[in-house]
Scaffold this motif. Sequence first.
Motif, PDB file in Angstrom:
ATOM      1  N   ALA A   1       0.860  -1.191   0.093  1.00  0.00           N
ATOM      2  CA  ALA A   1      -0.010  -0.131  -0.089  1.00  0.00           C
ATOM      3  C   ALA A   1       0.750   1.351   0.081  1.00  0.00           C
ATOM      4  O   ALA A   1       0.548   2.331  -0.325  1.00  0.00           O
ATOM      5  CB  ALA A   1      -1.062  -0.129   1.203  1.00  0.00           C
TER       6      ALA A   1
ATOM      7  N   GLN B   1       0.940   5.246  -2.780  1.00  0.00           N
ATOM      8  CA  GLN B   1       0.544   6.499  -2.105  1.00  0.00           C
ATOM      9  C   GLN B   1       1.345   7.743  -2.773  1.00  0.00           C
ATOM     10  O   GLN B   1       2.455   7.430  -3.158  1.00  0.00           O
ATOM     11  CB  GLN B   1       0.815   6.421  -0.682  1.00  0.00           C
ATOM     12  CG  GLN B   1       0.391   5.145   0.232  1.00  0.00           C
ATOM     13  CD  GLN B   1      -1.294   5.219  -0.011  1.00  0.00           C
ATOM     14  OE1 GLN B   1      -1.971   6.352  -0.047  1.00  0.00           O
ATOM     15  NE2 GLN B   1      -1.881   3.962  -0.240  1.00  0.00           N
TER      16      GLN B   1
ATOM     17  N   TRP C   1       1.739   4.576   6.297  1.00  0.00           N
ATOM     18  CA  TRP C   1       1.908   2.913   5.796  1.00  0.00           C
ATOM     19  C   TRP C   1       3.194   2.325   6.102  1.00  0.00           C
ATOM     20  O   TRP C   1       3.395   0.953   6.382  1.00  0.00           O
ATOM     21  CB  TRP C   1       1.486   2.888   4.303  1.00  0.00           C
ATOM     22  CG  TRP C   1       0.099   2.794   4.104  1.00  0.00           C
ATOM     23  CD1 TRP C   1      -0.653   3.849   3.473  1.00  0.00           C
ATOM     24  CD2 TRP C   1      -0.795   1.899   4.329  1.00  0.00           C
ATOM     25  NE1 TRP C   1      -1.953   3.424   3.296  1.00  0.00           N
ATOM     26  CE2 TRP C   1      -2.278   2.221   3.994  1.00  0.00           C
ATOM     27  CE3 TRP C   1      -0.902   0.421   5.026  1.00  0.00           C
ATOM     28  CZ2 TRP C   1      -3.389   1.273   4.157  1.00  0.00           C
ATOM     29  CZ3 TRP C   1      -1.818  -0.347   5.369  1.00  0.00           C
ATOM     30  CH2 TRP C   1      -3.205   0.127   4.597  1.00  0.00           C
TER      31      TRP C   1
ATOM     32  N   LEU D   1      -4.809  -2.533  -3.139  1.00  0.00           N
ATOM     33  CA  LEU D   1      -3.771  -2.536  -2.388  1.00  0.00           C
ATOM     34  C   LEU D   1      -3.435  -1.203  -1.834  1.00  0.00           C
ATOM     35  O   LEU D   1      -2.904  -0.964  -0.674  1.00  0.00           O
ATOM     36  CB  LEU D   1      -2.472  -3.012  -3.327  1.00  0.00           C
ATOM     37  CG  LEU D   1      -2.445  -4.457  -3.731  1.00  0.00           C
ATOM     38  CD1 LEU D   1      -1.286  -4.510  -4.794  1.00  0.00           C
ATOM     39  CD2 LEU D   1      -2.301  -5.482  -2.523  1.00  0.00           C
ATOM     40  N   ALA D   2      -3.669   0.060  -2.551  1.00  0.00           N
ATOM     41  CA  ALA D   2      -3.377   1.423  -2.113  1.00  0.00           C
ATOM     42  C   ALA D   2      -4.253   1.510  -0.891  1.00  0.00           C
ATOM     43  O   ALA D   2      -4.025   2.277  -0.039  1.00  0.00           O
ATOM     44  CB  ALA D   2      -3.753   2.407  -3.116  1.00  0.00           C
ATOM     45  N   ARG D   3      -5.520   0.948  -0.908  1.00  0.00           N
ATOM     46  CA  ARG D   3      -6.519   1.029   0.335  1.00  0.00           C
ATOM     47  C   ARG D   3      -6.411  -0.078   1.449  1.00  0.00           C
ATOM     48  O   ARG D   3      -7.231   0.014   2.296  1.00  0.00           O
ATOM     49  CB  ARG D   3      -8.101   1.048  -0.292  1.00  0.00           C
ATOM     50  CG  ARG D   3      -8.152   2.216  -1.254  1.00  0.00           C
ATOM     51  CD  ARG D   3      -8.083   3.697  -0.666  1.00  0.00           C
ATOM     52  NE  ARG D   3      -8.640   4.050   0.721  1.00  0.00           N
ATOM     53  CZ  ARG D   3     -10.194   4.598   0.383  1.00  0.00           C
ATOM     54  NH1 ARG D   3     -10.417   4.849  -0.777  1.00  0.00           N
ATOM     55  NH2 ARG D   3     -10.840   4.527   1.598  1.00  0.00           N
ATOM     56  N   GLY D   4      -5.370  -0.755   1.442  1.00  0.00           N
ATOM     57  CA  GLY D   4      -5.072  -1.642   2.326  1.00  0.00           C
ATOM     58  C   GLY D   4      -5.948  -2.967   2.278  1.00  0.00           C
ATOM     59  O   GLY D   4      -6.537  -3.293   3.454  1.00  0.00           O
TER      60      GLY D   4
END
Length: 512
Positions: A280, A284, A293, A474-477
């Motif tokens: 993540a 970003q 993160w 993935l970026a938002r976990g």
Amino acid sequence: METFIGLLGPHWYSWSIPGLYLLTALVTVLWRAPEPGWRLARAASLAALLLALLVPVSLLFGATPPAALQLAGTAGLLLVTFLGWVIVHFSAPYLAGEPCQKRFLSGVLVTLAGAALVSATDHLAVLALAWSATGLGLQRLLTLYPERPGARRAAHKHFVSGRLADVTLVVAVVLVARETGSLSLADLAGAGQPMTAGLTAAAVLLAITAMIRCALLPLHGWVLQVMEAPTPVSALLHAGVVNLGGLVLIKMAWLINQAPAAQWLLLLAGGLTTVVAAAAMIAQSNIKVRLAWSTCAQMGFMLVECALGAWHLALLHLLGHSLYKAFAFLSAGGRVARARRAGLSPALSAAPAPALIATLVLAALLVPALHGLQLLHGGWAVFALISLIALAPLLTGWGARQGGAAPRTGLAAVVVVGLGLAWHLLFGALLSPLPGGEPTTAQILWVTTLFTLLLLLQSWLRSGGHHRRLRQTLARGLYLDESINRLPGLGRPLFGKQRPGTPAWRKQEHTS
């Protein structure tokens, strides 16, 4: 010198430094104007640092050689007081003119007092109270701007998760007291307590407490949303508070080493958090969110080291991460300015060469194979694996660098390995001599598998993988925080009136 140290009494620092912080916090609250409070806070933070520097001297000239617990506590105390001194000095001009200065001073001093007491105390019940007080002091700092909805949301989620951690820790302390009849950390570490069902449960609860306090998934959302707080608060949180879980586990190594259930819980939660958070982080664009993160990933990695019995490496990781994150957050304003000058287009680093990725993967897979064949000792197997994980970010960026940067990267890799090897040789036997500290081949294989997955995933992300939905996920976990927000009492406060949103002109943070 021995007479002077004797006058101070044993463990004098466990009450004098936290007491200094608390007394200063009380005086700053009583003063009306903030300027005298800042002067007193600067003087007190310097005095606390100087007192902490006396602790190694008192251990050196003490009647008995220092134990592993004392060394770990001393390292934590020096770190906390140094960070406190830096952050207080940075914050005075940063918050000049703000109406929340007195609230900040009292909050930061209470937080530092709790963190110092966690580091210095030899009593498990006092440690639990100090750890809770640290969270309450941080809670005060997270609401410096109560008119900001994001700040209120982060503070509420931190409060809920903190109280959950308090419950699990108190139950663990009660179980340890009932099973052993003692709460002295030194006595418990040296007694060689046989494991019982109660102690196993206490170890699992202690692991859960550390996971919550270190903001592992899925209770990590408040760390990402805490960016509404001023930069000094973020620096204190990421550098001196969130990683206290690792220090507490180091102090309780005698218990975790003998509880496979707690070890596997830390391995599973810490390993998965490391993979998801590191992936993540790459996606970003916001610098402070990327750092948040990164903290989640580093905390997961540190707890994995604890689970593998590499306590000396976990301590090194804690110290290095804290100093780096303090510098990164306090210099974030300059990084933002450079990004704006570059056109607000932060680019991902180039993809590493496939041959390098294959070499790292093969080297990692070799570690559990040699350990399974009993050709590589457990401690050295863990050191080799952790060294590969630590070096991967350096080495994977080698191919993208031009000119003299590649030799500098190689030199940095050699320095990292050399320093890690020196630390391993000096402190490995001292901080990890406890029974049950040898990792199993299955544990090493699990960490190797996660490292391989992370390496391939990061390589794909840096190569510009175009699966938009996966990149967004993935970026938002993996949307774990969104799922947590749907739980009653976590997404928003159950009680209290919602305030209007913050005007745009008030949302701008200082950068110097």
